[in-house]
Design a protein around this motif. Sequence first.
Motif, mmCIF file in Angstrom:
data_model
loop_
_atom_site.group_PDB
_atom_site.id
_atom_site.type_symbol
_atom_site.label_atom_id
_atom_site.label_comp_id
_atom_site.label_asym_id
_atom_site.label_seq_id
_atom_site.Cartn_x
_atom_site.Cartn_y
_atom_site.Cartn_z
ATOM 1 N N ARG A 141 3.258 6.329 -6.975
ATOM 2 C CA ARG A 141 2.319 7.175 -7.719
ATOM 3 C C ARG A 141 2.604 8.655 -7.465
ATOM 4 N N ARG A 164 -3.358 -6.309 -6.577
ATOM 5 C CA ARG A 164 -4.300 -5.837 -5.556
ATOM 6 C C ARG A 164 -5.588 -5.245 -6.139
ATOM 7 N N ASN A 165 -5.769 -5.385 -7.453
ATOM 8 C CA ASN A 165 -6.966 -4.850 -8.123
ATOM 9 C C ASN A 165 -7.118 -3.350 -7.878
ATOM 10 N N LEU A 166 -6.003 -2.618 -8.113
ATOM 11 C CA LEU A 166 -5.985 -1.165 -7.956
ATOM 12 C C LEU A 166 -5.832 -0.516 -9.334
ATOM 13 N N PRO A 167 -6.107 0.768 -9.437
ATOM 14 C CA PRO A 167 -5.950 1.446 -10.728
ATOM 15 C C PRO A 167 -4.493 1.442 -11.194
ATOM 16 N N ARG A 168 -4.294 1.121 -12.465
ATOM 17 C CA ARG A 168 -2.943 1.223 -13.049
ATOM 18 C C ARG A 168 -2.579 2.689 -13.221
ATOM 19 N N ASP A 220 0.832 -1.206 0.000
ATOM 20 C CA ASP A 220 0.000 0.000 0.000
ATOM 21 C C ASP A 220 0.865 1.254 0.000
ATOM 22 N N ALA A 259 -0.831 -2.878 -8.740
ATOM 23 C CA ALA A 259 -2.220 -2.694 -9.199
ATOM 24 C C ALA A 259 -2.809 -4.013 -9.694
ATOM 25 N N TYR A 279 2.817 1.590 -3.302
ATOM 26 C CA TYR A 279 1.928 2.052 -4.371
ATOM 27 C C TYR A 279 1.703 3.553 -4.272
ATOM 28 N N ARG A 280 1.399 4.056 -3.062
ATOM 29 C CA ARG A 280 1.128 5.487 -2.896
ATOM 30 C C ARG A 280 2.380 6.326 -3.164
#
Length: 310
Positions: free
Chosen positions: A275, A300-304, A268, A297, A271-272
């Motif tokens: 980005r 974890r099924n997050l936005p690419r 998490d 992404a 990723y943050r």
Amino acid sequence: MTNAQQISWSNQLEQIGQDHGFYRQLDAEHKALFVEGDDTLVVTFDNLDDARQSVEERLPWGVQFISSQGWSALGIAAHGWTWFRSEAVFDFFDELRETGFFDRFKKVVFYGASMAGYAAAAFSSAAPGATVISLVPQATLDRSVTSGWEDRYHRAWRRDFSGRYSYAPDEVKSAEKMWLFYDPLRREDAVHAALFRGPNVSYIRCRHFGHGIGTLMGRMGILKTVTRGIVSDEITAAGVYKILRARRTQPNYQKQILNHLVASKRDDLTYRYARAVLDECYPARRPHFKRQVNDIAKRRNLPRYSPPET
């Protein structure tokens, strides 16, 4: 370095020494060049990057910059992983101390990084009251001290780290102040730093800089600023930390942070952070960050990541 290259370099240094100070071939592995300036003397030592160079002609590390500031420069050059453990080098600093060479100067500074950081601390005892600027220094490579936690620099283990100018934390006790820069997240460097104790040691903790603190500071454009401030007594530790904050926008530093987060398996936060860096920087220059964002992404099924529209 070939014999011909060494001769060419020696001839260059000898001419500079004749014109501006002195030059001395100490032994097969070490040379000394003194370039006279004002009443501030900065003594530097080659680090491993310099000692490994196969460059036909070069000055000892830092001499050009020091001279450009008007200060006097004494550069000790090395060929190889010597850690300056040489009777000829010891004798040279004994001679400088005994002949009053250091007494000619109002301020004496010993300066170096890693292998040279060790030397800056170890040889500072030849000029009691000196200032020491030491980036990621080793306290010693004596295996009776470092076995079990220091597994770098195998080629230097055969050197004798006893006798004169040997255990850097003891030698630096006579300095007025030691500025010790290190990354507390690098285990070996942190252990070495912890061996330097005393009221004259000022620790500058450079988190996520890695072992190449001097290189990263140079790329950030702040190494010379910090050096000038320390040599001129115009900066405090708080001032150094303020300058170091510029690291937050440096690609090498950002990548060190990212690698640390990846290694800690904190998806998490990784990723943050990745980005946020991509949003601030042109993404083509941060492909590693984009790859990490999209890998997480997918898992974890997050936005690419998609570059912002311009």
